[in-house]
Design a protein around this motif. Structure first.
Motif, PDB file in Angstrom:
ATOM      1  N   LYS A  42      18.665  -6.033  -4.813  1.00 31.48           N
ATOM      2  CA  LYS A  42      18.079  -4.772  -5.266  1.00 31.48           C
ATOM      3  C   LYS A  42      19.175  -3.792  -5.697  1.00 31.48           C
ATOM      4  O   LYS A  42      20.206  -3.671  -5.037  1.00 31.48           O
ATOM      5  N   GLU A  52      13.154   5.480  -5.451  1.00 27.58           N
ATOM      6  CA  GLU A  52      11.989   4.597  -5.351  1.00 27.58           C
ATOM      7  C   GLU A  52      11.110   4.676  -6.591  1.00 27.58           C
ATOM      8  O   GLU A  52      10.134   3.942  -6.713  1.00 27.58           O
ATOM      9  N   GLU A  80       0.544 -13.257  -8.724  1.00 32.71           N
ATOM     10  CA  GLU A  80       0.744 -12.086  -7.863  1.00 32.71           C
ATOM     11  C   GLU A  80       0.405 -10.840  -8.660  1.00 32.71           C
ATOM     12  O   GLU A  80       0.395 -10.858  -9.890  1.00 32.71           O
ATOM     13  N   HIS A 116       0.633  -6.220  -8.313  1.00 34.80           N
ATOM     14  CA  HIS A 116       1.160  -5.053  -7.607  1.00 34.80           C
ATOM     15  C   HIS A 116       0.269  -3.853  -7.919  1.00 34.80           C
ATOM     16  O   HIS A 116      -0.298  -3.779  -9.016  1.00 34.80           O
ATOM     17  N   TYR A 140      -3.917  -7.697   0.209  1.00 35.08           N
ATOM     18  CA  TYR A 140      -2.867  -6.849  -0.345  1.00 35.08           C
ATOM     19  C   TYR A 140      -1.943  -6.406   0.782  1.00 35.08           C
ATOM     20  O   TYR A 140      -2.396  -5.928   1.824  1.00 35.08           O
ATOM     21  N   ASP A 141      -0.635  -6.574   0.598  1.00 35.06           N
ATOM     22  CA  ASP A 141       0.392  -6.166   1.553  1.00 35.06           C
ATOM     23  C   ASP A 141       0.981  -4.851   1.044  1.00 35.06           C
ATOM     24  O   ASP A 141       1.786  -4.843   0.108  1.00 35.06           O
ATOM     25  N   ASP A 142       0.569  -3.745   1.647  1.00 39.02           N
ATOM     26  CA  ASP A 142       0.990  -2.423   1.189  1.00 39.02           C
ATOM     27  C   ASP A 142       2.500  -2.234   1.323  1.00 39.02           C
ATOM     28  O   ASP A 142       3.129  -1.646   0.443  1.00 39.02           O
ATOM     29  N   ALA A 143       3.092  -2.741   2.379  1.00 41.38           N
ATOM     30  CA  ALA A 143       4.531  -2.566   2.594  1.00 41.38           C
ATOM     31  C   ALA A 143       5.343  -3.252   1.494  1.00 41.38           C
ATOM     32  O   ALA A 143       6.376  -2.738   1.068  1.00 41.38           O
ATOM     33  N   ARG A 144       4.876  -4.398   1.024  1.00 43.60           N
ATOM     34  CA  ARG A 144       5.581  -5.148  -0.016  1.00 43.60           C
ATOM     35  C   ARG A 144       4.979  -4.940  -1.405  1.00 43.60           C
ATOM     36  O   ARG A 144       5.502  -5.455  -2.381  1.00 43.60           O
ATOM     37  N   ASP A 145       3.875  -4.198  -1.487  1.00 39.78           N
ATOM     38  CA  ASP A 145       3.167  -3.955  -2.744  1.00 39.78           C
ATOM     39  C   ASP A 145       2.883  -5.265  -3.485  1.00 39.78           C
ATOM     40  O   ASP A 145       3.266  -5.456  -4.640  1.00 39.78           O
ATOM     41  N   ILE A 146       2.162  -6.172  -2.792  1.00 38.45           N
ATOM     42  CA  ILE A 146       1.897  -7.461  -3.428  1.00 38.45           C
ATOM     43  C   ILE A 146       0.640  -8.105  -2.863  1.00 38.45           C
ATOM     44  O   ILE A 146       0.298  -7.907  -1.694  1.00 38.45           O
ATOM     45  N   LYS A 180      11.345  -2.334 -11.514  1.00 38.24           N
ATOM     46  CA  LYS A 180      10.096  -1.862 -10.921  1.00 38.24           C
ATOM     47  C   LYS A 180       9.975  -0.355 -11.212  1.00 38.24           C
ATOM     48  O   LYS A 180      10.875   0.418 -10.887  1.00 38.24           O
TER      49      LYS A 180
END
Length: 151
Positions: free
Chosen positions: A38, A44, A64, A66, A97-103, A145
């Protein structure tokens, strides 16, 4: 979903207030000198992820999507044959949906495949499910991103 080259990136500046900065980063940075991982561009709001790995098969790639970020996926080396399908047409969820990973991942098959050569990018919005890193040999790319909601 958009497929194009950096030479035409100015066409897309008006689509989002952060696109000018994101495409500026891609044009002005020695991307081949960036290590995998990264990289900060604008906190962010905009950041880049450099990936370098062996391509996988279509069968091994999962769609996938986002919610919080738009992807600009610029191929640097190899050909990334990215799968695509509208999120609205995806019916077989592989994960929540995984909010922490946005995926979120789907088991659906892509409705089309986009062979993206070095120097070309795919731009994926939140309503574009995509299955990247498909191909033979090494694929090196940078994924920028961009926050959907500029802060």
């Amino acid at each position: 979903m958009i497929l194009d080259t950096l030479a035409h990136a100015d066409r897309y500046r008006a689509l989002h207030p952060l696109f000018a900065r994101a495409f500026g980063f891609l044009r002005e940075t020695d991307l081949n000198a960036l290590a995998p991982g990264k990289h900060d561009v604008q906190g962010e709001q905009i950041f880049a992820i450099v990936e370098a790995c062996e391509g996988r098969t279509r069968a091994d790639a999962k769609l996938e999507c986002h919610r919080r970020y738009i992807d600009i996926q610029l191929v640097l080396e190899g050909v990334d044959e990215m799968g695509w399908k509208p999120v609205a047409a995806c019916v077989d969820r592989a994960t929540d949906y995984d909010d922490a990973r946005d995926i979120r991942f789907f088991n659906d098959a892509p409705s089309s495949w986009i062979a993206t050569p070095p120097g070309a990018f795919c731009l994926f919005f939140p309503d574009d499910a995509h299955a990247p890193l498909v191909g033979t040999g090494m694929i090196r790319k940078v994924v920028v991103k961009i926050a959907v909601q500029p802060g």
